[in-house]
Scaffold this active site. Structure first.
Site, PDB file in Angstrom:
ATOM      1  N   GLY A  46       0.811  -1.578   0.380  1.00  0.00           N
ATOM      2  CA  GLY A  46       0.351  -0.181   0.073  1.00  0.00           C
ATOM      3  C   GLY A  46       1.239   1.397   0.272  1.00  0.00           C
ATOM      4  N   CYS A  47       0.258   2.385   0.257  1.00  0.00           N
ATOM      5  CA  CYS A  47       0.550   3.548   0.580  1.00  0.00           C
ATOM      6  C   CYS A  47       2.453   3.693   0.964  1.00  0.00           C
ATOM      7  CB  CYS A  47       0.319   4.527   1.394  1.00  0.00           C
ATOM      8  SG  CYS A  47       1.297   6.142   1.368  1.00  0.00           S
TER       9      CYS A  47
END
Length: 207
Positions: A46-47
């Site tokens: 993810g981020c």
């Protein structure tokens, strides 16, 4: 939910150019004097801001030499953050770590990886959706490939049995460092956006 909204909204205003705050943090230019015995571990969860932050916080004094955020797994050369955000380059936002295998094992890093994000939400972490936010392990040797598959099978059976682990296990290809302002982002911007799916779960030891 309301308390998460300011940080969530700020995710959509992530900077696209190096005109943002660029104060130098530790190892901004990359770690120095890394021995030849060091190994790499590359993961996507993810981020990349929160991924880097959690790994540095937990292993910065435990054998982690360096950690860089960047892009891997795509089809274009030297992609920009803006291009990766479209989801059309095929890259994942990722973290590449350099570590001392005599102090920190590859398996330990992988187990932590499976604790700090949700691998059952395919192409998504929290509200961040798209293939650039996929869960993946990019191995750098046949030994890492074997370890990654073994750990993935164990966490599916013991930690994430209520869902299906979607994590890809792939050979590491070309790595591209993300722009300088993304490195150590949460160190330089305390209180900046951090995906709510990024926290360390209290799972029992794998058997």
């Amino acid at each position: 939910m309301a308390s998460l909204m300011p940080n969530f909204v700020s995710r959509f205003f992530r900077p696209f150019t190096s005109s943002t705050k660029m104060g130098l943090g530790p190892a901004e230019g990359g770690a120095q004097n890394i021995p030849d015995t060091a190994q790499k571990c590359t993961v996507a969860a993810g981020c990349f801001w929160g991924v880097e932050h959690l790994f540095r916080k937990n292993f910065g004094e435990e054998g982690l030499y360096d950690a860089r955020v960047g892009y891997i797994g795509g089809d274009t050369n030297n992609p920009s953050y803006r291009a990766v955000c479209t989801g059309r380059t095929g890259h994942a936002e990722a973290l590449q770590m350099t570590f001392d295998p005599s102090r920190l094992s590859y398996t330990t890093l992988l187990e932590f990886f499976y604790k700090m994000h949700d691998p059952t939400t395919k192409d998504r972490q929290g509200a961040d959706a798209g293939t650039q936010y996929r869960s993946a392990i990019f191995y750098h040797s046949p030994e890492q490939q074997v370890a990654a598959k073994e750990v993935t099978e164990k966490v599916q059976q013991q930690w994430w049995k209520q869902g299906t682990v979607s994590t890809e296990v792939l050979e590491a290809g070309q790595w591209w460092d993300a722009e300088a302002y993304h490195q150590l982002y949460l160190h330089k911007n305390p209180g900046g956006y951090e995906c709510p799916a990024h926290y360390v779960r209290k799972f029992p030891a794998l058997s």
